[in-house]
Design a protein around this motif. Structure first.
Motif, PDB file in Angstrom:
ATOM      1  N   HIS A  22      33.631  28.222  13.942  1.00 31.56           N
ATOM      2  CA  HIS A  22      35.065  28.368  14.162  1.00 31.56           C
ATOM      3  C   HIS A  22      35.385  29.689  14.866  1.00 31.56           C
ATOM      4  O   HIS A  22      36.221  29.728  15.766  1.00 31.56           O
ATOM      5  N   LEU A  23      34.705  30.745  14.461  1.00 29.42           N
ATOM      6  CA  LEU A  23      34.897  32.039  15.126  1.00 29.42           C
ATOM      7  C   LEU A  23      34.525  31.962  16.595  1.00 29.42           C
ATOM      8  O   LEU A  23      35.197  32.549  17.440  1.00 29.42           O
ATOM      9  N   LYS A  24      33.452  31.248  16.890  1.00 29.98           N
ATOM     10  CA  LYS A  24      32.989  31.124  18.279  1.00 29.98           C
ATOM     11  C   LYS A  24      34.081  30.547  19.166  1.00 29.98           C
ATOM     12  O   LYS A  24      34.309  31.033  20.276  1.00 29.98           O
ATOM     13  N   VAL A  25      34.790  29.540  18.693  1.00 31.59           N
ATOM     14  CA  VAL A  25      35.869  28.926  19.476  1.00 31.59           C
ATOM     15  C   VAL A  25      36.964  29.951  19.761  1.00 31.59           C
ATOM     16  O   VAL A  25      37.428  30.090  20.899  1.00 31.59           O
ATOM     17  N   VAL A  26      37.363  30.694  18.733  1.00 34.78           N
ATOM     18  CA  VAL A  26      38.443  31.678  18.889  1.00 34.78           C
ATOM     19  C   VAL A  26      37.999  32.835  19.782  1.00 34.78           C
ATOM     20  O   VAL A  26      38.727  33.235  20.701  1.00 34.78           O
ATOM     21  N   ILE A  27      36.810  33.350  19.536  1.00 34.64           N
ATOM     22  CA  ILE A  27      36.308  34.475  20.340  1.00 34.64           C
ATOM     23  C   ILE A  27      36.137  34.063  21.796  1.00 34.64           C
ATOM     24  O   ILE A  27      36.545  34.793  22.711  1.00 34.64           O
ATOM     25  N   PHE A  37      39.842  42.606  21.544  1.00 31.59           N
ATOM     26  CA  PHE A  37      40.408  42.522  20.204  1.00 31.59           C
ATOM     27  C   PHE A  37      39.395  43.066  19.198  1.00 31.59           C
ATOM     28  O   PHE A  37      38.246  43.325  19.556  1.00 31.59           O
ATOM     29  N   THR A  38      39.824  43.233  17.964  1.00 31.57           N
ATOM     30  CA  THR A  38      38.884  43.620  16.912  1.00 31.57           C
ATOM     31  C   THR A  38      38.510  42.388  16.101  1.00 31.57           C
ATOM     32  O   THR A  38      39.256  41.405  16.034  1.00 31.57           O
ATOM     33  N   LEU A  39      37.333  42.454  15.488  1.00 31.65           N
ATOM     34  CA  LEU A  39      36.841  41.420  14.582  1.00 31.65           C
ATOM     35  C   LEU A  39      36.412  42.118  13.304  1.00 31.65           C
ATOM     36  O   LEU A  39      35.591  43.049  13.345  1.00 31.65           O
ATOM     37  N   SER A  40      36.974  41.708  12.173  1.00 32.56           N
ATOM     38  CA  SER A  40      36.653  42.307  10.880  1.00 32.56           C
ATOM     39  C   SER A  40      36.103  41.249   9.939  1.00 32.56           C
ATOM     40  O   SER A  40      36.526  40.099   9.965  1.00 32.56           O
ATOM     41  N   TRP A  41      35.169  41.659   9.081  1.00 31.92           N
ATOM     42  CA  TRP A  41      34.558  40.741   8.123  1.00 31.92           C
ATOM     43  C   TRP A  41      34.034  41.524   6.933  1.00 31.92           C
ATOM     44  O   TRP A  41      33.769  42.711   7.008  1.00 31.92           O
ATOM     45  N   LYS A  42      33.896  40.795   5.796  1.00 39.67           N
ATOM     46  CA  LYS A  42      33.241  41.345   4.616  1.00 39.67           C
ATOM     47  C   LYS A  42      31.749  41.108   4.796  1.00 39.67           C
ATOM     48  O   LYS A  42      31.335  40.061   5.306  1.00 39.67           O
ATOM     49  N   HIS A  43      30.943  42.054   4.374  1.00 40.02           N
ATOM     50  CA  HIS A  43      29.491  41.910   4.516  1.00 40.02           C
ATOM     51  C   HIS A  43      28.983  40.742   3.672  1.00 40.02           C
ATOM     52  O   HIS A  43      29.495  40.481   2.584  1.00 40.02           O
ATOM     53  N   ALA A  76      40.764  22.064  12.835  1.00 40.53           N
ATOM     54  CA  ALA A  76      41.783  22.601  13.746  1.00 40.53           C
ATOM     55  C   ALA A  76      42.712  23.590  13.050  1.00 40.53           C
ATOM     56  O   ALA A  76      43.139  24.586  13.661  1.00 40.53           O
ATOM     57  N   GLN A  77      43.025  23.358  11.777  1.00 39.02           N
ATOM     58  CA  GLN A  77      43.909  24.281  11.052  1.00 39.02           C
ATOM     59  C   GLN A  77      43.252  25.640  10.863  1.00 39.02           C
ATOM     60  O   GLN A  77      43.913  26.673  10.939  1.00 39.02           O
ATOM     61  N   TRP A  78      41.960  25.642  10.599  1.00 39.62           N
ATOM     62  CA  TRP A  78      41.245  26.910  10.423  1.00 39.62           C
ATOM     63  C   TRP A  78      41.199  27.679  11.746  1.00 39.62           C
ATOM     64  O   TRP A  78      41.413  28.880  11.791  1.00 39.62           O
ATOM     65  N   ILE A  79      40.932  26.963  12.839  1.00 39.73           N
ATOM     66  CA  ILE A  79      40.922  27.603  14.162  1.00 39.73           C
ATOM     67  C   ILE A  79      42.294  28.197  14.457  1.00 39.73           C
ATOM     68  O   ILE A  79      42.410  29.325  14.933  1.00 39.73           O
ATOM     69  N   GLU A  80      43.345  27.445  14.151  1.00 34.99           N
ATOM     70  CA  GLU A  80      44.708  27.932  14.389  1.00 34.99           C
ATOM     71  C   GLU A  80      44.983  29.200  13.572  1.00 34.99           C
ATOM     72  O   GLU A  80      45.574  30.156  14.079  1.00 34.99           O
ATOM     73  N   ARG A  81      44.542  29.212  12.335  1.00 34.52           N
ATOM     74  CA  ARG A  81      44.749  30.388  11.484  1.00 34.52           C
ATOM     75  C   ARG A  81      43.970  31.603  11.999  1.00 34.52           C
ATOM     76  O   ARG A  81      44.471  32.722  12.019  1.00 34.52           O
ATOM     77  N   LEU A  82      42.740  31.367  12.445  1.00 37.04           N
ATOM     78  CA  LEU A  82      41.937  32.451  13.018  1.00 37.04           C
ATOM     79  C   LEU A  82      42.562  32.947  14.328  1.00 37.04           C
ATOM     80  O   LEU A  82      42.595  34.151  14.580  1.00 37.04           O
ATOM     81  N   MET A  83      43.042  32.030  15.152  1.00 35.20           N
ATOM     82  CA  MET A  83      43.666  32.411  16.414  1.00 35.20           C
ATOM     83  C   MET A  83      44.933  33.217  16.160  1.00 35.20           C
ATOM     84  O   MET A  83      45.211  34.190  16.865  1.00 35.20           O
TER      85      MET A  83
END
Length: 103
Positions: A22-27, A37-43, A76-83
């Motif tokens: 999902h991240l790949k699509v948004v990035i 842009f920045t990308l943040s994540w928990k380890h 699609a909802q997850w992609i929309e939220r990430l976008m």
């Protein structure tokens, strides 16, 4: 567990395959538009405890590596939220998947 290899860093960013798909699509969408842009994540479990943020720019090499050879079905909802997070001043935050509720 997949990973992102970014720039010249030898340390991959470990992200679960489904989330990475999902991240790949948004990035890819943001970079195709020449947007930084920045990308943040928990380890991930097993990594040093904490969280990280990187600056993602179209000129910096980026590679997505998946452990599963089959592509994940996309939500699609997850992609929309990430976008939506990608377009905010805080950049992309890896948020939990939005599950579609059947009524």
């Amino acid at each position: 567990m997949g990973s992102i290899q970014y720039g010249g860093s030898d340390a991959p960013i470990h992200i679960e395959d489904r989330a990475l798909a999902h991240l790949k699509v948004v990035i890819a969408t943001k970079l195709r538009r020449q947007e930084s842009f920045t990308l943040s994540w928990k380890h991930a479990d097993g990594d040093t405890v904490g969280r990280s943020t990187i600056w993602v720019h179209p000129s910096i090499p980026l590679r997505f590596v998946f452990d599963d050879p089959d592509a994940a079905s996309l939500n699609a909802q997850w992609i929309e939220r990430l976008m939506h997070s990608a377009n905010s001043t805080g950049g992309i935050s890896l948020v939990d998947e939005v599950l579609e509720v059947q009524s």
